[in-house]
Design a protein around this motif. Structure first.
Motif, mmCIF file in Angstrom:
data_model
loop_
_atom_site.group_PDB
_atom_site.id
_atom_site.type_symbol
_atom_site.label_atom_id
_atom_site.label_comp_id
_atom_site.label_asym_id
_atom_site.label_seq_id
_atom_site.Cartn_x
_atom_site.Cartn_y
_atom_site.Cartn_z
ATOM 1 N N THR A 119 91.286 86.072 22.852
ATOM 2 C CA THR A 119 91.702 86.887 24.233
ATOM 3 C C THR A 119 92.193 85.797 25.433
ATOM 4 O OG1 THR A 119 90.211 88.780 23.701
ATOM 5 C CG2 THR A 119 91.240 88.626 25.863
ATOM 6 N N TYR A 120 93.518 85.968 25.633
ATOM 7 C CA TYR A 120 93.896 85.201 26.750
ATOM 8 C C TYR A 120 94.145 86.040 27.912
ATOM 9 C CZ TYR A 120 95.300 82.141 22.758
ATOM 10 O OH TYR A 120 95.251 81.227 21.743
ATOM 11 N N ASP A 153 92.384 81.962 31.037
ATOM 12 C CA ASP A 153 90.904 82.058 30.237
ATOM 13 C C ASP A 153 91.160 82.344 29.041
ATOM 14 O OD1 ASP A 153 88.114 82.390 31.158
ATOM 15 O OD2 ASP A 153 88.363 84.162 30.336
ATOM 16 N N ILE A 154 90.601 81.795 28.037
ATOM 17 C CA ILE A 154 90.335 82.005 26.624
ATOM 18 C C ILE A 154 88.885 82.307 26.096
ATOM 19 C CG2 ILE A 154 91.257 80.794 24.473
ATOM 20 C CD1 ILE A 154 92.999 78.959 25.835
ATOM 21 N N LYS A 155 88.722 83.187 25.421
ATOM 22 C CA LYS A 155 87.630 83.557 24.823
ATOM 23 C C LYS A 155 87.963 83.840 23.454
ATOM 24 C CE LYS A 155 85.834 85.902 29.136
ATOM 25 N NZ LYS A 155 85.528 87.116 29.770
ATOM 26 N N MET A 156 87.042 83.087 22.614
ATOM 27 C CA MET A 156 87.160 83.083 21.093
ATOM 28 C C MET A 156 85.831 83.601 20.685
ATOM 29 S SD MET A 156 89.441 79.571 20.384
ATOM 30 C CE MET A 156 89.074 78.630 22.173
ATOM 31 N N LYS A 157 85.979 84.482 19.536
ATOM 32 C CA LYS A 157 84.774 84.989 19.120
ATOM 33 C C LYS A 157 84.731 85.100 17.563
ATOM 34 C CE LYS A 157 84.008 88.102 22.987
ATOM 35 N NZ LYS A 157 83.594 89.483 23.535
ATOM 36 N N ALA A 158 83.624 85.088 16.852
ATOM 37 C CA ALA A 158 83.793 85.140 15.368
ATOM 38 C C ALA A 158 82.521 85.663 14.808
ATOM 39 C CB ALA A 158 83.924 83.973 14.762
ATOM 40 N N VAL A 164 80.407 77.844 8.396
ATOM 41 C CA VAL A 164 80.657 76.924 9.817
ATOM 42 C C VAL A 164 81.846 77.493 10.479
ATOM 43 C CG1 VAL A 164 79.450 75.080 9.037
ATOM 44 C CG2 VAL A 164 81.649 75.214 8.397
ATOM 45 N N VAL A 165 81.719 77.072 11.753
ATOM 46 C CA VAL A 165 82.879 77.726 12.639
ATOM 47 C C VAL A 165 82.982 76.780 13.661
ATOM 48 C CG1 VAL A 165 83.925 79.536 13.878
ATOM 49 C CG2 VAL A 165 82.348 80.192 12.147
ATOM 50 N N ASN A 166 84.246 76.397 13.987
ATOM 51 C CA ASN A 166 84.709 75.445 15.112
ATOM 52 C C ASN A 166 86.093 75.529 15.614
ATOM 53 O OD1 ASN A 166 84.581 73.408 16.888
ATOM 54 N ND2 ASN A 166 84.994 71.798 15.889
ATOM 55 N N LEU A 167 86.187 76.829 16.424
ATOM 56 C CA LEU A 167 87.711 77.288 16.779
ATOM 57 C C LEU A 167 88.003 76.319 18.086
ATOM 58 C CD1 LEU A 167 87.224 80.946 16.477
ATOM 59 C CD2 LEU A 167 87.863 79.389 15.013
ATOM 60 N N SER A 168 89.433 76.108 18.251
ATOM 61 C CA SER A 168 89.869 75.474 19.310
ATOM 62 C C SER A 168 91.262 75.799 19.745
ATOM 63 C CB SER A 168 89.991 73.936 18.979
ATOM 64 O OG SER A 168 90.144 72.915 20.034
ATOM 65 N N LEU A 170 76.743 85.851 16.931
ATOM 66 C CA LEU A 170 78.185 85.755 17.746
ATOM 67 C C LEU A 170 78.677 84.471 17.910
ATOM 68 C CD1 LEU A 170 80.684 87.485 18.457
ATOM 69 C CD2 LEU A 170 79.475 87.362 20.773
ATOM 70 N N TYR A 171 79.769 83.933 17.359
ATOM 71 C CA TYR A 171 80.371 82.824 17.810
ATOM 72 C C TYR A 171 81.133 82.980 18.914
ATOM 73 C CZ TYR A 171 83.545 78.745 18.099
ATOM 74 O OH TYR A 171 84.429 77.820 18.607
#
Length: 218
Positions: free
Chosen positions: A19-20, A29-34, A41-45, A208-209
């Motif tokens: 969500t931007y 503002d940037i919110k990343m969820k997974a 394994v998760v590593n969002l950018s 929740l990531y």
């Protein structure tokens, strides 16, 4: 977005969202969820290129900008840009941005003239946001603060973009090439799953990531 079980070799059906939000004070503002249904394994950018002198100014504009990264450790890489697993102090290296520095004084000297592609270790507390970096361009009075709840900040100076004469064509026929922009990517440490001393990138079912980054233009 759904990443199905087995996609690129990763286990679990992972559902991710981003969500931007742009507020009236100039903060992105940037919110990343997974979430996942199996251990993975998760590593969002976020890989946005920034040039406070304007998108068409290239290295001529970027070199006059000032960078501060107020953190004193980084993760060194080998010749292929893979982390060695060490966590070293930045003192007495070209990677020391604890005090503000002109990019022109550091980028051409880093890694034999290639530029920066390095992860900094960011101090965070209780998943709250911390100041990761400050970029400024005094000529235009522009300033950017990067805030994040992630343990790493990847500094990348566009080293692998095409060189002179082969630049990419961009907005309004601008030419985008090497060192034409800077990336300040909030994330976990690169290759974290292969280094037990790095912050864990594991995501379990029921967890929740959540990655929260804010780019404040001042």
């Amino acid at each position: 977005m759904l990443s199905p079980h087995g996609s690129e070799g990763y286990p679990g059906n992972m559902v991710a969202s981003v969500t931007y939000t742009l507020d009236n004070k100039g903060a992105l503002d940037i919110k990343m969820k997974a979430v996942t249904d199996a251990e993975t394994v998760v590593n969002l950018s976020n890989h946005v290129y920034i040039n406070l002198a304007g998108h068409a100014s290239g290295w001529d504009g970027l070199q006059d900008q000032i960078l501060q990264i107020p953190h004193n450790f980084y993760t060194p890489d080998d010749a292929e840009y893979l982390p060695t697993g060490a966590i070293d102090p930045v003192e007495n290296t070209n990677k020391d941005f604890q005090e503000s520095k002109l990019l022109s004084s550091t980028v051409p000297q880093e890694r034999g003239g290639e530029g920066f592609c390095v992860n900094y270790c960011i101090k965070t507390q209780s998943n709250s946001q911390s100041l990761a970096a400050v970029l400024s361009y005094p000529k235009f009075g522009r300033k950017l603060e990067v805030w994040s709840n992630q343990p790493g900040l990847e500094l990348y100076t566009g080293n692998f973009l095409p060189g002179a004469g082969n630049e990419l064509e961009g907005k309004d026929e601008a030419r985008y090439g090497k060192w034409g922009g800077i990336c300040l990517m909030t994330q976990n440490y690169r290759d974290a799953p292969n280094h037990p001393n790095f912050p864990s990138a594991k995501l379990n079912p029921g967890e929740l990531y959540f990655h929260h980054a804010t780019y404040k233009f001042l």
